[in-house]
Design an enzyme around this catalytic site. Sequence first.
Site, PDB file in Angstrom:
ATOM      1  N   HIS A 138       0.862  -1.187   0.000  1.00 21.46           N
ATOM      2  CA  HIS A 138       0.000   0.000   0.000  1.00 21.46           C
ATOM      3  C   HIS A 138       0.900   1.239   0.000  1.00 21.46           C
ATOM      4  O   HIS A 138       2.017   1.198   0.544  1.00 21.46           O
ATOM      5  CB  HIS A 138      -0.884  -0.046   1.257  1.00 21.46           C
ATOM      6  CG  HIS A 138      -1.836   1.097   1.356  1.00 21.46           C
ATOM      7  ND1 HIS A 138      -1.480   2.300   1.927  1.00 21.46           N
ATOM      8  CD2 HIS A 138      -3.119   1.223   0.957  1.00 21.46           C
ATOM      9  CE1 HIS A 138      -2.521   3.121   1.865  1.00 21.46           C
ATOM     10  NE2 HIS A 138      -3.521   2.489   1.283  1.00 21.46           N
ATOM     11  N   PRO A 139       0.433   2.357  -0.578  1.00 19.34           N
ATOM     12  CA  PRO A 139       1.304   3.546  -0.661  1.00 19.34           C
ATOM     13  C   PRO A 139       1.806   4.096   0.679  1.00 19.34           C
ATOM     14  O   PRO A 139       2.779   4.850   0.705  1.00 19.34           O
ATOM     15  CB  PRO A 139       0.411   4.575  -1.371  1.00 19.34           C
ATOM     16  CG  PRO A 139      -0.549   3.745  -2.153  1.00 19.34           C
ATOM     17  CD  PRO A 139      -0.797   2.506  -1.353  1.00 19.34           C
ATOM     18  N   ARG A 140       1.162   3.735   1.788  1.00 21.32           N
ATOM     19  CA  ARG A 140       1.663   4.175   3.097  1.00 21.32           C
ATOM     20  C   ARG A 140       2.900   3.394   3.539  1.00 21.32           C
ATOM     21  O   ARG A 140       3.566   3.772   4.509  1.00 21.32           O
ATOM     22  CB  ARG A 140       0.577   3.992   4.173  1.00 21.32           C
ATOM     23  CG  ARG A 140      -0.346   5.168   4.385  1.00 21.32           C
ATOM     24  CD  ARG A 140       0.326   6.425   4.926  1.00 21.32           C
ATOM     25  NE  ARG A 140       0.645   6.394   6.353  1.00 21.32           N
ATOM     26  CZ  ARG A 140      -0.159   6.713   7.334  1.00 21.32           C
ATOM     27  NH1 ARG A 140      -1.391   7.075   7.088  1.00 21.32           N
ATOM     28  NH2 ARG A 140       0.245   6.672   8.586  1.00 21.32           N
ATOM     29  N   LYS A 141       3.200   2.295   2.860  1.00 21.04           N
ATOM     30  CA  LYS A 141       4.317   1.456   3.297  1.00 21.04           C
ATOM     31  C   LYS A 141       5.616   1.889   2.600  1.00 21.04           C
ATOM     32  O   LYS A 141       5.620   2.865   1.863  1.00 21.04           O
ATOM     33  CB  LYS A 141       4.003  -0.016   3.028  1.00 21.04           C
ATOM     34  CG  LYS A 141       2.567  -0.425   3.314  1.00 21.04           C
ATOM     35  CD  LYS A 141       2.151  -0.320   4.781  1.00 21.04           C
ATOM     36  CE  LYS A 141       0.727  -0.851   4.939  1.00 21.04           C
ATOM     37  NZ  LYS A 141       0.124  -0.697   6.232  1.00 21.04           N
ATOM     38  N   VAL A 142       6.680   1.121   2.809  1.00 23.35           N
ATOM     39  CA  VAL A 142       8.007   1.573   2.361  1.00 23.35           C
ATOM     40  C   VAL A 142       8.172   1.504   0.836  1.00 23.35           C
ATOM     41  O   VAL A 142       8.777   2.374   0.227  1.00 23.35           O
ATOM     42  CB  VAL A 142       9.107   0.774   3.093  1.00 23.35           C
ATOM     43  CG1 VAL A 142      10.488   1.087   2.531  1.00 23.35           C
ATOM     44  CG2 VAL A 142       9.061   1.087   4.589  1.00 23.35           C
TER      45      VAL A 142
END
Length: 384
Positions: free
Chosen positions: A188-192
């Site tokens: 997901h875009p919140r991850k690294v």
Amino acid sequence: MSDQRRSIPITRPFLGHEEVIEAEAAILSGWLTQGSRVAAFEEEFARFVGAPHACAVSSCTAALHLALHALGVGPGDEVVTVSHTFIATANAARLCGARPVFVDIDPRTFNMDPTLLERAITPRTRAILPVHQIGLPCDLESILDIARRHQLPVVEDAACAIGGEVLVNGEWARIGRPHGVVACFSFHPRKVITTGEGGMLTTRDPQLDRRFRRLRQHAMSLPDTVRHASRTVVFEEYPEMGFNYRMTDLQAAVGLAQLRRLPGLLEERIRQALRYSRGLREIRGLRAPFVPCHARPNYQSYAVEVTPDYPLSRDQLMQHLLDQGVSTRRGIMNVHQEPAYEGLGPYHLPCSEAARDSSILLPLFPGMTDEDGDFVLRELNRFR
Ligand SMILES: *Cc1c(COP(=O)(O)O)cnc(C)c1O
């Protein structure tokens, strides 16, 4: 420039022309869903974490569900996990018809407190699901010890933890080089690193890996790639019920470019985190993240605890920073405090509840300037 309002987001994915080129090639190839690019992404991912097998899926939620389902978790079973996590962790157990049983966290690390784990295990327990929260590896060695004694499989929720390292049996290893039975990652875009949406399961068990591969596409006996390449007429069959949890080749194309960036992205996250931690030493009432000696975090998020010694409340501080154009988020949520989990208790999770209400996540992402980092620190230090 000077009268332009400063605006620092909490995070921003790091994508560029390399991702565009890979995605363009995938589109022009004419094969869009799970195909050769997914296979290449799996191979590169497995190599990076040091796992014998990696199976790509549509999200980490799908990965967690698939892992528990493949391990036989079903109605009437219990899965021991934490409440202080993103809701998907606990939902994965409920998707199997099982009941999540919540263990409180260690107030220093905000990860599962292994000293509370054993008393949460009952004859109905079918799996232990610890989380490497915000990329800080949990105390895996202690958890694995207890799991072994009770002959329970450990599924690691490693959604945020790619590139994090953990010390097990005196040896440092990347999260995902299987210590438990399965580790589940998110893109997901919140991850690294990101593929828009996406997930990955790593395991050392070849049979389990085969089962993931079957279940992720409706449990069909012959994948479309095999039928496509076959020179004789073949028909697939469906020996059991499965899911559509496929990653697309478009996503994997982006993922391949992201993986090549990963070492640089990790280095930059750690550099920015250490700058914050150094700056926070000067500020009374704010506590930088505690890193236990078994963990090397990837700083997927940077969580600061606002203690009663700080002149502002946590929420006042968040508002002050927002007024200066600095986006923050409250600490990680607690699943058991959400309406969707009402009545499923009883719950006694004082450390989880305190952690959610006393911590904030600061902006940290590759591409954020040191000037912005210093600005955040200055604003934190304004109230002496
Ligand atoms: C983000 C996250 C998930 C869910 O990942 P998706 O890929 O969005 O399904 C699960 N667990 C934790 C701890 C997460 O942070």
